[in-house]
Motif scaffolding. Structure first.
Motif, PDB file in Angstrom:
ATOM      1  N   GLN A 292     -25.979  14.676   9.165  1.00 59.48           N
ATOM      2  CA  GLN A 292     -26.109  15.895   9.949  1.00 59.48           C
ATOM      3  C   GLN A 292     -25.774  17.059   9.038  1.00 59.48           C
TER       4      GLN A 292
ATOM      5  N   ALA B  19     -34.012  18.872  15.781  1.00 59.91           N
ATOM      6  CA  ALA B  19     -34.122  18.444  17.165  1.00 59.91           C
ATOM      7  C   ALA B  19     -35.095  19.357  17.893  1.00 59.91           C
TER       8      ALA B  19
ATOM      9  N   LEU C 295     -32.300  20.057  22.726  1.00 58.53           N
ATOM     10  CA  LEU C 295     -31.059  20.808  22.564  1.00 58.53           C
ATOM     11  C   LEU C 295     -30.749  21.614  23.824  1.00 58.53           C
TER      12      LEU C 295
ATOM     13  N   GLU D 133     -23.287  19.114  24.180  1.00 57.99           N
ATOM     14  CA  GLU D 133     -23.026  18.718  22.794  1.00 57.99           C
ATOM     15  C   GLU D 133     -23.211  17.212  22.595  1.00 57.99           C
TER      16      GLU D 133
ATOM     17  N   HIS E 144     -26.640  15.903  21.815  1.00 54.06           N
ATOM     18  CA  HIS E 144     -27.337  16.251  20.581  1.00 54.06           C
ATOM     19  C   HIS E 144     -27.402  15.027  19.674  1.00 54.06           C
TER      20      HIS E 144
END
Ligand code: GDP
Ligand code: ZN
Length: 349
Positions: free
Chosen positions: A22, A40, A45, A50, A53
């Motif tokens: 990431q 993404a 998103l 969170e 994700h």
């Protein structure tokens, strides 16, 4: 299970991939055609918190842009396991996935540093919470006169949990370590800085490089030539995922960790007819209905149940150990106190 979970994405024309890194502006994913930089999809998103994700270790559904060697992540496949932590900056208990779909967590500690059972226990608990199988690795065995003694101490701490002795310097115990990771499984190394995690990774990375080279020579297409520092292939077909942040997994409340991964499953019983439904053979059971309709994967359900039991056991155990440590501390204080008092009166032991 992956193939089944992927079926609807395949119909949508998407290809599978795995997130191995990431970055601030996106992700690196591995696909059957090598590594791609990925972002993404806006919709993914937008819809997700969170926790929704993409995270390192996730299996994802991608659309590829071969000219630019980039890809777009459209969906995340259900996670089997997840290391979770509370975002450091956020007081609103925001949860982040550090690594998903980890099967084996090597809890690494060195034989020369003083073994800290309590710290090991914390790491073990983190591993259990994630859903991964923990294995304790005692490194630098070459620096220890009697490594078996230390090993026994750890075995007593967590009966049933494998404890391995290794020395990178003497190339000792590395085969046993590899054997813990079955083909297709993914492992991580967690533990304090300085205990020897990089040395282990380097040992495996060297083999990985050699293996990759052998494949490259055998296969002129050069299709399997990517050897990434974040995802290392073990000779037995397993993988090591080693990305920043994984090694020092922070802990969240056990319950929270499970909820983060199995949120959908935890919601199900609300729809059972009976509040105390055991999901065995009560009428109107939402869990069984979901299993029968295929909405709930039986493996995930089994895993969830197992995890709940393990969590209860881990918590009970952590409490017992904490009490034990406290009892011993008090006993030590008392002994010290008595000894000082005797000395004050001029009495010698
Ligand atoms: P990390 O912070 O957990 O990644 O630890 P490192 O892999 O960087 O190792 C820390 C130190 O321990 C380094 O100086 C290594 O050379 C040393 N070390 C690692 N493995 C062994 C070993 O098997 N035997 C000995 N004697 N030293 C080791
Ligand atoms: Zn039910």
């Amino acid at each position: 299970m992956l193939a089944a979970a992927f079926a609807s994405h395949a119909r949508a024309g998407h290809t599978p991939g795995r997130v191995i890194l990431q970055q601030r502006d996106g992700y690196v994913v591995v696909t059957d055609e090598g590594e791609l930089r990925a972002k993404a999809a806006g919709r993914l998103l937008h819809e997700a918190k969170e926790i929704g994700h993409p995270a390192v270790g996730d299996w994802v559904a991608l659309s590829r842009n071969p000219q630019e060697r980039t890809a777009t992540i459209h969906a995340i496949l259900p996670r089997r396991t997840a290391f979770v932590r509370r975002a450091a900056t956020d007081s609103a208990r925001m949860l982040q996935i550090i690594a998903a779909n980890i099967d084996v967590a090597f809890v690494v500690t060195s034989m020369n540093a003083d073994l800290n059972p309590r710290r090991i226990q914390r790491y073990l608990a983190a591993a259990w919470q994630s859903g991964a199988r923990p294995v304790v690795v005692l490194t630098k065995a070459d620096l220890c006169d009697d490594p078996q003694v230390a090993a026994r101490e750890i075995v007593a701490l967590e009966p049933g949990c494998p404890v391995l002795l290794v020395s990178v310097r003497q190339e000792l115990g590395l085969d046993e370590l590899r054997a813990q990771v079955k083909p297709g499984e993914t492992c991580v190394l967690i533990g304090s800085s300085g205990v020897g995690k990089s040395s282990l990774v380097n040992a495996f990375l060297k083999e990985d490089r050699m293996a990759t080279q052998a494949i490259r020579e055998a296969d002129d297409q050069g299709r399997h030539t990517t050897s990434h520092r974040e995802l290392i292939l073990l000779p037995g077909g397993g993988m090591i995922l080693d990305t920043p942040g994984i090694r020092e997994v922070g802990l969240v409340d056990a319950e929270e960790g499970v909820s983060a991964v199995f949120d959908d499953i935890e919601q199900l019983p609300q729809d059972c007819r009976f509040n105390d439904c055991s999901h065995a053979n009560e009428p109107g059971c939402a869990v069984r209905a979901a299993l029968e309709s295929g909405a709930l994967d039986p493996d995930r359900w089994a895993h969830f149940q197992k995890l709940k039991l393990e969590l209860a056991a881990v918590e009970e155990k952590a409490e017992r150990v904490a009490k034990d440590v406290e009892r011993r501390r008090l006993a030590g204080l008392q002994k010290h106190y008595r000894a000082t008092k005797r000395n004050d009166r001029g009495i010698r032991d």
